[in-house]
Design an enzyme around this catalytic site. Structure first.
Site, PDB file in Angstrom:
ATOM      1  N   HIS A  59       0.884  -1.177   0.000  1.00  0.00           N
ATOM      2  CA  HIS A  59       0.000   0.000   0.000  1.00  0.00           C
ATOM      3  C   HIS A  59       0.919   1.223   0.000  1.00  0.00           C
ATOM      4  O   HIS A  59       1.208   1.800   1.047  1.00  0.00           O
ATOM      5  CB  HIS A  59      -0.912   0.023   1.223  1.00  0.00           C
ATOM      6  CG  HIS A  59      -1.874  -1.128   1.281  1.00  0.00           C
ATOM      7  ND1 HIS A  59      -1.479  -2.417   1.549  1.00  0.00           N
ATOM      8  CD2 HIS A  59      -3.222  -1.175   1.092  1.00  0.00           C
ATOM      9  CE1 HIS A  59      -2.548  -3.216   1.528  1.00  0.00           C
ATOM     10  NE2 HIS A  59      -3.615  -2.478   1.257  1.00  0.00           N
ATOM     11  N   SER A 114       6.934   5.673   2.076  1.00  0.00           N
ATOM     12  CA  SER A 114       7.691   4.423   2.239  1.00  0.00           C
ATOM     13  C   SER A 114       8.451   3.977   0.984  1.00  0.00           C
ATOM     14  O   SER A 114       9.612   3.551   1.104  1.00  0.00           O
ATOM     15  CB  SER A 114       6.773   3.313   2.764  1.00  0.00           C
ATOM     16  OG  SER A 114       5.596   3.204   2.005  1.00  0.00           O
ATOM     17  N   ASP A 129       0.654  -1.555   4.811  1.00  0.00           N
ATOM     18  CA  ASP A 129       0.274  -0.284   5.441  1.00  0.00           C
ATOM     19  C   ASP A 129      -1.063   0.195   4.886  1.00  0.00           C
ATOM     20  O   ASP A 129      -1.137   1.219   4.200  1.00  0.00           O
ATOM     21  CB  ASP A 129       1.404   0.737   5.139  1.00  0.00           C
ATOM     22  CG  ASP A 129       1.156   2.075   5.790  1.00  0.00           C
ATOM     23  OD1 ASP A 129       0.360   2.154   6.745  1.00  0.00           O
ATOM     24  OD2 ASP A 129       1.778   3.057   5.336  1.00  0.00           O
ATOM     25  N   GLY A 157      -3.047  -4.500  -3.167  1.00  0.00           N
ATOM     26  CA  GLY A 157      -1.880  -4.944  -2.400  1.00  0.00           C
ATOM     27  C   GLY A 157      -2.112  -6.255  -1.656  1.00  0.00           C
ATOM     28  O   GLY A 157      -1.176  -7.018  -1.413  1.00  0.00           O
TER      29      GLY A 157
HETATM   30  C1  SAM Z   1      -1.465   4.675   4.549  1.00  0.00           C
HETATM   31  S1  SAM Z   1      -1.333   4.964   2.855  1.00  0.00           S
HETATM   32  C2  SAM Z   1       0.262   4.395   2.444  1.00  0.00           C
HETATM   33  C3  SAM Z   1       1.412   5.196   2.944  1.00  0.00           C
HETATM   34  C4  SAM Z   1       2.751   4.658   2.559  1.00  0.00           C
HETATM   35  N1  SAM Z   1       2.874   3.235   2.842  1.00  0.00           N
HETATM   36  C5  SAM Z   1       3.848   5.403   3.283  1.00  0.00           C
HETATM   37  O1  SAM Z   1       4.256   4.976   4.383  1.00  0.00           O
HETATM   38  O2  SAM Z   1       4.315   6.413   2.768  1.00  0.00           O
HETATM   39  C6  SAM Z   1      -2.324   3.696   2.172  1.00  0.00           C
HETATM   40  C7  SAM Z   1      -2.353   3.695   0.651  1.00  0.00           C
HETATM   41  O3  SAM Z   1      -2.964   2.483   0.214  1.00  0.00           O
HETATM   42  C8  SAM Z   1      -3.723   2.754  -0.949  1.00  0.00           C
HETATM   43  N2  SAM Z   1      -4.676   1.624  -1.062  1.00  0.00           N
HETATM   44  C9  SAM Z   1      -5.887   1.477  -0.511  1.00  0.00           C
HETATM   45  N3  SAM Z   1      -6.369   0.240  -0.731  1.00  0.00           N
HETATM   46  C10 SAM Z   1      -5.402  -0.414  -1.439  1.00  0.00           C
HETATM   47  C11 SAM Z   1      -5.282  -1.733  -1.937  1.00  0.00           C
HETATM   48  N4  SAM Z   1      -6.254  -2.645  -1.758  1.00  0.00           N
HETATM   49  N5  SAM Z   1      -4.138  -2.067  -2.590  1.00  0.00           N
HETATM   50  C12 SAM Z   1      -3.150  -1.172  -2.765  1.00  0.00           C
HETATM   51  N6  SAM Z   1      -3.214   0.094  -2.315  1.00  0.00           N
HETATM   52  C13 SAM Z   1      -4.318   0.463  -1.652  1.00  0.00           C
HETATM   53  C14 SAM Z   1      -4.315   4.107  -0.691  1.00  0.00           C
HETATM   54  O4  SAM Z   1      -4.695   4.723  -1.910  1.00  0.00           O
HETATM   55  C15 SAM Z   1      -3.164   4.809   0.024  1.00  0.00           C
HETATM   56  O5  SAM Z   1      -2.362   5.491  -0.905  1.00  0.00           O
END
Ligand code: SAM
Length: 288
Positions: free
Chosen positions: A41, A102, A166, A146
């Site tokens: 994510h 990240s 995440d 993800g």
């Molecule tokens: C908390 S943020 C991630 C922050 C990042 N990991 C960081 O530490 O910089 C969660 C992200 O997951 C994405 N997202 C939501 N559901 C998802 C999925 N099923 N698969 C992949 N990405 C997803 C959202 O659009 C968002 O950008």
């Protein structure tokens, strides 16, 4: 999918998550053999803290804003060094405008032999992330759920690596999904290091979540939690936690130094607290 990380980039939860992620990568890089980081994510990778969105919440002010370019006791400073150096490198003229998410932080700490696979499902955020890594042959950015990557993309061909999970916790059932996702992923890549993020907030089923993780019978599982304020007056985050599976043997000792420092520096009221303990392995706690 309403969640956009730009509103939260660099907040207290990002500080803990990214400081620990940097420790995991630095540890992996002690051996020459290549490793892969799977970031399920990923977000947009690079955050402009001067943007309208980041300014609207200003969450980074009480996160990285309280840490960067401040006095830090020597031991905590050494632990934070890889993370803070990356943030400083993005802001070569001083100050704090750009903040690494990240995948960007990972990429800054990787060596030429290492690889990044990052998934992002929001179409706009995927586009932004993909553009950021355009032409980088060490990174593969995919518009993919993800959770699916925890099956299809494991184990990595390098056989060494870190899996960061995440999720945004926008919908009910994310704690269960996180435990189930770890279960599935661990069966495919039991030698991997996993880092799972979760929110601490009013009514969050933390004891049940920890019990579900303990039931997975994964031998080495460390937990780090940082609470910055009481959960009584807010429906938002009061803290955040990380589960680290197969942590470097040095990590518990580092957390025992880092967490008290972060608690002191990031606290927003007198209810701030921090703890690091083994959910499984080493010395396990009494049940919550
Ligand atoms: C908390 S943020 C991630 C922050 C990042 N990991 C960081 O530490 O910089 C969660 C992200 O997951 C994405 N997202 C939501 N559901 C998802 C999925 N099923 N698969 C992949 N990405 C997803 C959202 O659009 C968002 O950008």
């Amino acid at each position: 999918m309403n969640y956009r990380h730009i509103y939260h980039a660099g907040n207290f939860a990002d500080v803990l998550k990214h400081a620990v992620l940097a420790r995991l990568i630095v540890y992996m890089a002690q051996k020459d053999k290549a490793f892969r980081v799977l970031d399920t994510h990923a977000g947009i990778g690079l955050y402009d803290l001067s943007s309208e969105e980041a300014q609207k919440t200003g969450e980074w002010v009480d996160g990285i804003g309280r840490i960067l370019d401040t006095d830090i006791p020597a031991k905590a400073k050494a632990i934070l060094e890889p993370y803070l150096t990356a943030v400083r490198d993005l802001n070569p003229d001083g100050g704090l405008t750009l903040y690494p998410g990240s995948p960007k932080l990972t990429r800054m700490l990787m060596r030429p032999q290492d690889r990044l696979s990052a998934m992002e499902l929001h179409p706009d955020d995927y586009e932004t992330l993909h553009r950021l890594f355009d032409g980088d042959f060490q990174s593969r950015i995919t518009e993919l759920d993800g959770w699916l990557a925890l099956g299809a993309h494991l184990p990595p061909k390098e056989k060494r690596g870190i899996v960061l999970v995440d999720p945004p916790f926008e919908i009910a059932g994310e704690y269960e999904r996180l435990a189930d996702g770890l279960h599935k992923a661990y069966r495919r890549f039991s030698g991997g290091t996993f880092c799972l993020w979760y929110p601490l907030k009013q009514g969050a089923p933390i004891a049940e979540f920890h019990a579900a993780l303990q039931a997975l019978e994964i031998p080495k599982m460390l937990c780090a939690e940082l609470v910055v304020r009481s959960d009584r007056d807010t429906t938002g985050l009061s803290g955040s936690g990380l589960i680290i599976v197969n942590p470097p043997f040095t990590l518990k000792g580092e957390l025992d130094i880092l967490l008290p420092f972060l608690k002191d520096r990031l606290k927003q009221d007198r209810h701030a607290s921090a703890r690091a303990f083994w959910l499984r392995g080493e010395e396990m706690p009494e049940r919550d």
